[in-house]
Every structure is written in C-alpha cells, then in structure tokens.
Enzyme design. Structure first.
Site, PDB file in Angstrom:
ATOM      1  N   ASP A 107     -29.209 -42.626  80.648  1.00  0.00           N
ATOM      2  CA  ASP A 107     -28.206 -42.046  81.547  1.00  0.00           C
ATOM      3  C   ASP A 107     -28.789 -40.944  82.422  1.00  0.00           C
ATOM      4  O   ASP A 107     -28.076 -40.065  82.887  1.00  0.00           O
ATOM      5  CB  ASP A 107     -26.995 -41.541  80.755  1.00  0.00           C
ATOM      6  CG  ASP A 107     -27.383 -40.612  79.625  1.00  0.00           C
ATOM      7  OD1 ASP A 107     -28.599 -40.356  79.449  1.00  0.00           O
ATOM      8  OD2 ASP A 107     -26.479 -40.138  78.927  1.00  0.00           O
ATOM      9  N   LYS A 158     -29.304 -24.664  73.405  1.00  0.00           N
ATOM     10  CA  LYS A 158     -28.244 -23.913  74.106  1.00  0.00           C
ATOM     11  C   LYS A 158     -28.440 -22.391  73.996  1.00  0.00           C
ATOM     12  O   LYS A 158     -27.611 -21.673  73.425  1.00  0.00           O
ATOM     13  CB  LYS A 158     -26.875 -24.321  73.573  1.00  0.00           C
ATOM     14  CG  LYS A 158     -26.612 -25.811  73.710  1.00  0.00           C
ATOM     15  CD  LYS A 158     -25.157 -26.162  73.635  1.00  0.00           C
ATOM     16  CE  LYS A 158     -24.838 -27.571  74.043  1.00  0.00           C
ATOM     17  NZ  LYS A 158     -25.628 -28.655  73.574  1.00  0.00           N
ATOM     18  N   ASP A 217     -28.749 -35.721  84.757  1.00  0.00           N
ATOM     19  CA  ASP A 217     -28.239 -36.305  83.519  1.00  0.00           C
ATOM     20  C   ASP A 217     -26.761 -36.643  83.788  1.00  0.00           C
ATOM     21  O   ASP A 217     -25.935 -35.755  83.986  1.00  0.00           O
ATOM     22  CB  ASP A 217     -28.382 -35.206  82.443  1.00  0.00           C
ATOM     23  CG  ASP A 217     -27.780 -35.594  81.128  1.00  0.00           C
ATOM     24  OD1 ASP A 217     -27.108 -36.624  81.064  1.00  0.00           O
ATOM     25  OD2 ASP A 217     -27.975 -34.851  80.156  1.00  0.00           O
TER      26      ASP A 217
END
Ligand code: GTP
Length: 363
Positions: A107, A158, A217
């Site tokens: 993707d 993150k 993405d």
C-alpha cells in the site's frame, strides 16, 4: 531478482471503499494502486513478483493474472492473516534464490531506486536492509537510530515531539537475505517490525539506507488524495479514457483523468487533480476538485466535491456538498441538498438525508 509484495491487509481507514475491491485495486488515475508498484519493480530489475494475498484474494488474482508489465506473478495465499512477517515465511520456497530478495508493503506508492538499495545492501554485507524515508514529523511512524556505518541500532515507535532519534522512518521496503527466514516463526501471525527487526538490529545485521523520491503510505484519505495528485502529474497520456461524453460548456482542468464511459453534463468544472473512474455520471453545474471518484458513482446536478473520495456505485443526488477529507462509502446515497462537512466517513450502503455538520463523524 524476486520481490514479495504484501497485499493482504484490510486497510482499516479506507475500508468503506472496499466493498467490491481490495485497497490494492483502488483507482489511481488510469490504473490500480498496485499497478504503479509493479511497474516500478519491473523497471527496477525485478523479474518475478510473489503477491502475498489474503483479503479478497480472488479479485487480485483475477485482476493481475499470471503476468503483467513483463513480470511473472505468483500468488501465495493465506488461509488466515499472517501479518507482515508470516507471509514471508509462508512464501519461502517461492523466494529463495542465489540472490537477495525485495519485500514491500503493497500500500505504498513510491518511485525509489531499488537497484541502489540492493547494491547498498550487498556492499554492507547486510542480512537485511531497510529503505528509510526522511519525514518532517516522525511521530506517526517508527523513527530509526543508526550508527556511523548505517547499521540500525534501534527503533522508536511513534516518538513524542523532540524524542525521535532521527527524522528517518521505515519506508516499508526491504532487501533480505534468505537468512532472515530463520528469524520468522512458522505457522502464525508475525509482525516483521516488532518481532524480527529488533532482533536483527541487536545482532548488528540490520542496515538502513535513506532513499529519495516519491513515498506515500496509502493508509488515510489524505495520503491517497496526495498520491492521486502526484500520479496525475506524472501521466504521459492525455488522461482520458474511451467513449467519454463531456458537454462543451464544461471545463476539465488538468491534471485530471476521466475513465471509460464517463459522462459530464453542462457548465460543470472538473479538476484539477481529479480522477474520475469508469462509468461515472456527473450532472450539470457540478464542481469537483482534488478528488477521487470510484467506478459507477452518480453525482447529481449542482453538487460539489472537494478533496474527497466517493465510493463505487454511490449516489450523490442534487445540490449535495462534500467537503475536505470526507469519504463516501460504496453504494451510499446522499440525498438532495445534504452537506457533508470535513473529515466525515459515510459507511457503505448508508442513506444520508440530513446534513452532517460535525467534522470527523462516522455515520
Ligand atoms: P491498516 O494499518 O489498518 O491500514 O491496515 P493494513 O492491514 O494495511 O496494515 P499495515 O499498514 O500494517 O500493512 C502493511 C502492508 O502489509 C500492507 O500492504 C498490507 O496490505 C499488508 N498486510 C497487512 N496484514 C497482512 C496479512 O495478514 N497478510 C498479508 N499477506 N499482507 C498483510
């Protein structure tokens, strides 16, 4: 060289558009999303692609068949989802050769130089090499820490603002030696990012190379719209399919793509940066910009769509307004005069008769 492309995920945020097609077959100008990756792989020296399929596998097999862009295509089917690592183990016999192989998240839209990545991998004698992309804000991703030689030391997932070891993130594109297969447990769901890379990093066998160029993405509507814009700008052809009927008073602002059998009524303005898929019907006085319209959708007179995605066979009646970042699921019906404000998701087959004015709602 062989490449394994992971194409089996659900694609959570874009799921309302997946009623009749998996994410990899979402339209992007005149082709499906995964076509762009396959084309780049063929140009980058790959001859065989293994597609690791799970969700809606049959539609993928039907669409791509046994060859495309001079690539041989082999399918590795999973009975149940095996994550990002399990499919690599499952396809081991199809991948192993005398040379390293590529692994890619399907993707991602990218035009990176695969040859350079492989050469770097070889020159370092790495067991695995990760393509790294430089981003302004790594807080949505996993940031990478490397030593002076390019070895990956650790990942910070993150990271909070100011705590990222670098602005380089895992681009979801890898070169692996067959030895990597020894690090993937058999017969269960495995996350390469969480279970394989940390061990390889600890053993000093994992390298990273900063790559350049386009990298998106396609996980959220904004990134999908951005990819659409980038790809439209790169189109060689006229961006028009066959048998289209556009009224002479209507303006098409390029870059835009109109697929086969598209009809547009009078005094409408389409584009720029808009992909209209096949057999979409648009009425008069409509305004559609920076948007993606899936096949078979109908957009009634005087409606407007801006920075939004409209699902397959959905119907916008007359005077409908769809605002930025919104996503209308497949087969949904938006009735006369309804406004859908920013960042709203309408579920598949839903009928909406009243305006939605609170941003970010899911209906
Ligand atoms: P979201 O994170 O919700 O967008 O879903 P995703 O399933 O796309 O997850 P992720 O971004 O982690 O997936 C990275 C790549 O791996 C994507 O190209 C997915 O299609 C693919 N993928 C994810 N899970 C599986 C799986 O179980 N099997 C296979 N074959 N591919 C997978």
């Amino acid at each position: 060289m062989k490449a394994l492309v992971l194409v089996g995920g659900f694609g959570t945020r874009l799921r309302p558009l997946s009623c009749t097609r998996p994410k990899m077959l979402f339209p992007l100008a005149n082709q499906a999303l995964l076509d762009w990756t396959l084309k780049n792989l063929a140009e980058g020296g790959v001859d065989t692609v293994v597609l690791a399929v799970n969700y809606m596998a049959e539609s993928l097999v039907r669409y791509f068949g046994p060859t495309k862009f001079d690539l041989g295509i082999i399918y590795s089917r999973e009975g149940r989802p095996l994550g990002t690592g399990g499919p690599i183990k499952k396809a081991a016999d199809l991948l192993i050769d005398d040379e390293p192989f590529l692994v890619l998240n399907g993707d991602i839209i990218s035009d990176i130089d695969y040859q350079r990545l492989v050469e770097h991998h070889r020159s370092k004698g790495a067991v695995a090499t990760i393509a790294l992309m430089r981003v302004q804000d790594p807080s949505r991703y996993g940031a990478v820490e490397q030593d002076g030689d390019g070895r990956v030391l650790r990942f910070v997932e993150k990271p909070e603002r100011g705590e990222a070891p670098s602005n380089l993130i895992n681009a979801g594109i890898y070169v692996f030696e067959k030895e990597v297969l020894d690090y993937i447990p058999d017969g269960r769901k495995v996350s390469t990012e969480e279970e394989v890379f940390p061990i390889l990093a600890k053993e000093g066998k994992l390298y990273g190379l900063e790559v350049h160029g386009l990298w998106l993405d396609i996980g959220v509507p904004e990134a999908y719209l951005e990819a659409n814009q980038e790809i439209l700008q790169r189109l060689d052809g006229p961006g028009r399919g066959e048998d289209i009927e556009v009224h002479k008073t209507t303006q098409i602002l390029d870059p835009s793509y109109l697929g086969e059998g598209v009809k547009v009524g009078s005094h409408s303005v389409i584009g720029p940066n808009t992909s209209i898929s096949e057999h979409v019907h648009i009425g008069e006085g409509c305004k559609i910009e920076n948007s993606i319209i899936f096949p078979g959708a109908t957009i009634g007179d005087y409606s407007s769509v801006r920075n939004a995605i409209i699902g397959e066979n959905s119907i916008l009646e007359r005077w409908v307004k769809v605002e930025s970042g919104s996503l209308i699921g497949d087969y949904a019906i938006i009735m006369d005069g309804v406004t859908i404000t920013e960042g709203v998701t309408i579920c598949p087959s839903k009928t909406v008769s009243e305006s939605i004015l609170q941003p970010g709602q899911v209906m």
